[in-house]
Design a protein around this motif. Structure first.
Motif, short mmCIF file in Angstrom:
data_model
loop_
_atom_site.label_atom_id
_atom_site.label_comp_id
_atom_site.label_asym_id
_atom_site.label_seq_id
_atom_site.Cartn_x
_atom_site.Cartn_y
_atom_site.Cartn_z
N CYS A 85 19.30 21.21 -3.63
CA CYS A 85 20.60 21.83 -3.81
C CYS A 85 21.35 21.82 -2.47
CB CYS A 85 20.42 23.25 -4.31
SG CYS A 85 21.96 24.14 -4.48
N ASN A 86 20.80 22.50 -1.45
CA ASN A 86 21.40 22.56 -0.12
C ASN A 86 20.39 22.16 0.93
OD1 ASN A 86 24.07 23.48 -0.62
ND2 ASN A 86 23.26 25.53 -1.03
N HIS A 97 25.75 20.24 1.25
CA HIS A 97 25.59 20.57 -0.16
C HIS A 97 25.32 19.29 -0.97
CE1 HIS A 97 26.00 22.71 -3.85
NE2 HIS A 97 27.03 21.99 -4.23
N SER A 99 23.86 19.29 -4.56
CA SER A 99 24.03 19.37 -6.01
C SER A 99 24.47 20.77 -6.45
CB SER A 99 22.71 19.01 -6.69
OG SER A 99 22.78 19.31 -8.06
N ASP A 100 25.26 20.83 -7.51
CA ASP A 100 25.72 22.12 -8.01
C ASP A 100 24.73 22.77 -8.96
OD1 ASP A 100 28.06 22.46 -6.66
OD2 ASP A 100 29.17 21.14 -8.02
N SER A 102 21.69 24.42 -9.95
CA SER A 102 20.65 25.07 -9.16
C SER A 102 19.30 25.11 -9.89
CB SER A 102 21.07 26.48 -8.76
OG SER A 102 21.18 27.27 -9.92
N CYS A 135 19.42 27.74 -4.17
CA CYS A 135 20.41 27.17 -3.24
C CYS A 135 20.62 27.96 -1.96
CB CYS A 135 21.74 27.01 -3.96
SG CYS A 135 21.63 25.85 -5.33
#
Ligand code: FDP
Length: 312
Positions: A85-86, A97, A99-100, A102, A135
């Motif tokens: 994710c982060n 960042h 991916s959105d 999670s 995330c």
């Protein structure tokens, strides 16, 4: 799969060992991807130009500094892993960042090539990695779900924990990581100390602690590389590393997210302790990505003694 440290009957590779830990497939995949990236980092370390020869190669092309190159190698691998994710690293100014979504993802804080200045003098260096579920990277280190380091020394080794003990793998001639030590444990106290920072900047308490160590006959073992210095303590199961607050640097030098949290997690998993001198490292809530903190890490009794002296 239990065996004496250093004695394994069969070759057990990293993936197989991870599968036996009962963790989810995404985390297994993530750790294996980082281990793969380590193969490219060691190749860069072994074949890259040294700082002493300037910044261009034989063909006059610009060479990336090894720490920047190592960062790119790991970052690329993490982006394409599909499970991150982060991420943030010692080489980045901000969180990257990826991916959105999670669900089932992990966030990673890493130091791609710790001690990179030591490469020029052919001493050991390493990659340090801290992994959280979801995330959020600005959490207390006690919430890590995994931590590992890869040590690039005369041999390459990878030491990891997913909260079920600490295990060492060594890279063989086929560049496979095979199990060499399982369930590594620290003794309650030891006779090795590894003191970072200039002594003339030590506070009175730390100076008194060092004199105590010298008087009791502890051996000085400091390479100037955090990964090999911690590895020595962990593999011998005894000793203490410190990078204390210095006069003029009240937070010491080492960074919480990239260096202290993952090492504190590993040492605690092996039965040791890690303190700032006033509290547990893993209980610190990070305020910034580059937050530093003093550290005393190693055998529980040695760390407790250091804390006593620092607070006297
Ligand atoms: P380096 O500056 O060579 O990158 O994190 C940085 C680090 O090395 C650690 O690996 C090491 O433990 C420490 O700094 C050494 O600092 P001192 O030279 O101040 O002792």
């Amino acid at each position: 799969m239990m065996s004496e440290p250093g004695k394994t009957k069969f070759q057990i590779d990293l993936r197989r060992h991870l599968r036996a830990q009962g963790i989810c497939d995404n985390l297994i995949h993530l750790i294996c991807e980082i281990a793969e990236a380590g193969k490219y980092v060691i190749n860069a370390v072994r074949t890259g130009d040294l700082g002493v020869a300037g910044t261009s190669n034989l063909y006059g092309e610009e060479q990336l500094a090894l720490d920047v190159l190592s960062d790119r190698i790991i970052k690329k691998r993490l982006i394409h892993s599909g499970v991150v994710c982060n991420m943030c690293s010692e080489e980045m100014d901000d969180i990257y960042h990826v991916s959105d979504a999670s669900e089932g993802l992990y966030s990673v804080a890493y130091d791609p090539l710790d001690g990179s200045s030591l490469v020029d003098v052919n001493l050991a260096v390493g990659t340090i990695v801290s992994i959280y579920q979801g995330c959020d990277l600005m959490q207390e280190g006690r919430n890590q779900v995994a931590a590992l380091y890869i040590l690039y020394g005369p041999r390459v080794s990878l030491v990891y924990s997913v909260g079920k003990g600490v295990h060492e793998f060594t890279m063989n001639h086929l560049m496979e990581y095979t199990l060499t030590r399982e369930n590594i444990r620290m003794q309650p106290s030891g006779n090795i100390y590894s003191p970072g920072g200039q002594r003339n900047k030590y506070t009175e308490g730390v100076e008194r602690f060092v004199r105590y160590l010298e008087e009791k006959g502890s051996k000085l073992r400091y390479s100037g590389g955090f990964v090999p210095d911690i590895n020595q303590i962990l593999m011998k199961g005894k000793g203490l590393f410190m990078y204390p607050a210095l006069n003029g640097s009240p937070d010491g030098k080492l960074r919480l997210l990239y260096e202290l949290n993952p090492m504190a997690y590993l040492i605690e998993q092996a039965g040791g302790a890690a303190s700032t001198g006033s509290g547990r490292i893993l209980d610190l809530k990070p305020g910034t990505l580059d937050q530093r903190a003093p550290i005393f890490i190693g055998c529980t009794e040695d760390v407790a003694k250091a804390v006593d002296y620092v607070n006297k």
